[in-house]
Structures are given as C-alpha cells and as structure tokens.
Design a protein around this motif. Sequence first.
Motif: not given
Length: 285
Positions: A135-139, A194-201
Amino acid sequence: MPSKLPLKKIVSLAAGLVLAASLTAAPAQAAVVEISPPGANDWSCKPSAEHPYPVVLVPGTFESMAKNWITLSPYLKNAGYCVFALNYGETNGVYATAPVADSARELAPFVDAVRAATGAKKVNLVGHSQGGMMPRYYMGFLGGAKYVNQLIGIAPSNHGTEGVIVPPPSFLPEPDFDALGCAACADQQAGSAFMQKLNSIGDTVAGPSYTVISTRYDEIVIPYNSQFLAGPARQVTNFTIQDKCPADVFEHDQTPNDPVVHQLVTHALGRTSGPADPAYQPRCL
C-alpha cells in the motif's frame, strides 16, 4: 470411486479448500474460488460515528484473504468495524506473487469501491508482510494517500528482506515456485530495483499515519527491524511485540493470528488521529 485430485492442486485455507485448476498451468488456465474471511465484505455495511473509516485487509505473499485474516477479520467486525478484504496479484492460481507495483494497481480500485459503498472519504489499511508494504506504493506513486487515514503493517517488508521468501506451511505440498514465477519475491529482496524506487521518496508520504507491528522471531523479513519506518512521532509508531509481551513467540506467518497483535491493531484503529500510542500496553496472553 471418485478420483483423487493431485495434492499439488490443493492449497489449504483456514476458511475452506480453494481448488486451483493447476498451480503450474498457463495463466489462462488458472482458476480459483474467491472466499472472504468471516466478517468481511459486507457491502451493505455503513461505518459508525465511533468507527468512521472502513478497514481494508491486505494479505501477504502467497496468501489468500480467507487464510490470512481468518481471526482478525471477525475480531474487527465484532468490534464494530466495517471490514473488507481482497485477493490480488495472482500468478497461476497463487495470490500476491505478481509484481508489487501491479498489485498496488489492483488495490486502488478496491479502495475506491469500498469508499463508494460505504460513503467514507478514507479507509484504514491493515496489511500483513507484502500487504503491509505494497500500500505504500499505492499511496506514494498512485495518488492513494488522500484516501488513506492510516496504514497498519503487520510484519511488513518495508525495506525488503535479506532472507528468503518462502510459502507458509499451509501449502501442502510446496508448489514449484520456480516454474510458477514469483515477481513479488524478487521485488521484496533488500536492494531490489523495486525497493529502491519505493523508498526513494522516503518511508512516508504526507497525510496518512503509519503503525508497524514487528516480531523479533520473524524468519522471513529479516532483519526484523528493517520493517520499521522512519518518521516523526506524530505520524509513525513502530512496535516490537516482545517489547510489550516478552514471552510472545509468534513468528512471521502467524502474526495476524496473535491476540496481542489483535489488540495493537484495534488500538491503532481506535485513534482519532495519528498512529498508535507507543505507550499502549496490550494484555499479554
């Protein structure tokens, strides 16, 4: 005498048996029966003034909503919440194995449907493992933040795992996941693209509150404290179960069934604003 189904076609569900057409068949041939956990997906439910946000339960990798939420769903329903749950990310009959970003795109319309049915502007998301992270990606990337009041992650894979993601004991016997393919498994490895992108923000986005519930006995998402989120106390609370109940030995797969976790989740859901109170003490069972 009736013929016997091959064991490879049987996935044990706490709410009943779901029969897959074939766990190793081509995607076009796969078929599963959708079973909701007790208390979930009553689309006539209207949130009360005491519990204004419907709860959406998001299962983890390899899990169905029926198995993952067999105890927490009726617990929340009995507490007065409107409870909803979904299956997502199916690959050849096994849920939550598709690319995590694709699964987040399945969560988005489900949240919209819940909001439309209940009249609520926002929902509370409760997810296990991948379901607490996806859901963090969704948000963060699909505009979902404005529709979420709080995300509660139970043993979530927020920063990936340095271990190996394996199916839970309910798979009898273990399917051939090399043949099946599990893009979500690759996505959840620490350091993956994917993890790098998710947490890049950053670990959080403006708007929702976050509560993380972890266990020191997690053998899947390791190290267990990689599940924690960084953020101000007004927005983020990280719990370790054993800090509250030292004798609690629940591990990764069964954390959604832990009575202590049930208490932590309902406490967090009951907060009028912000995440769970880090000082909250559940009753140790």
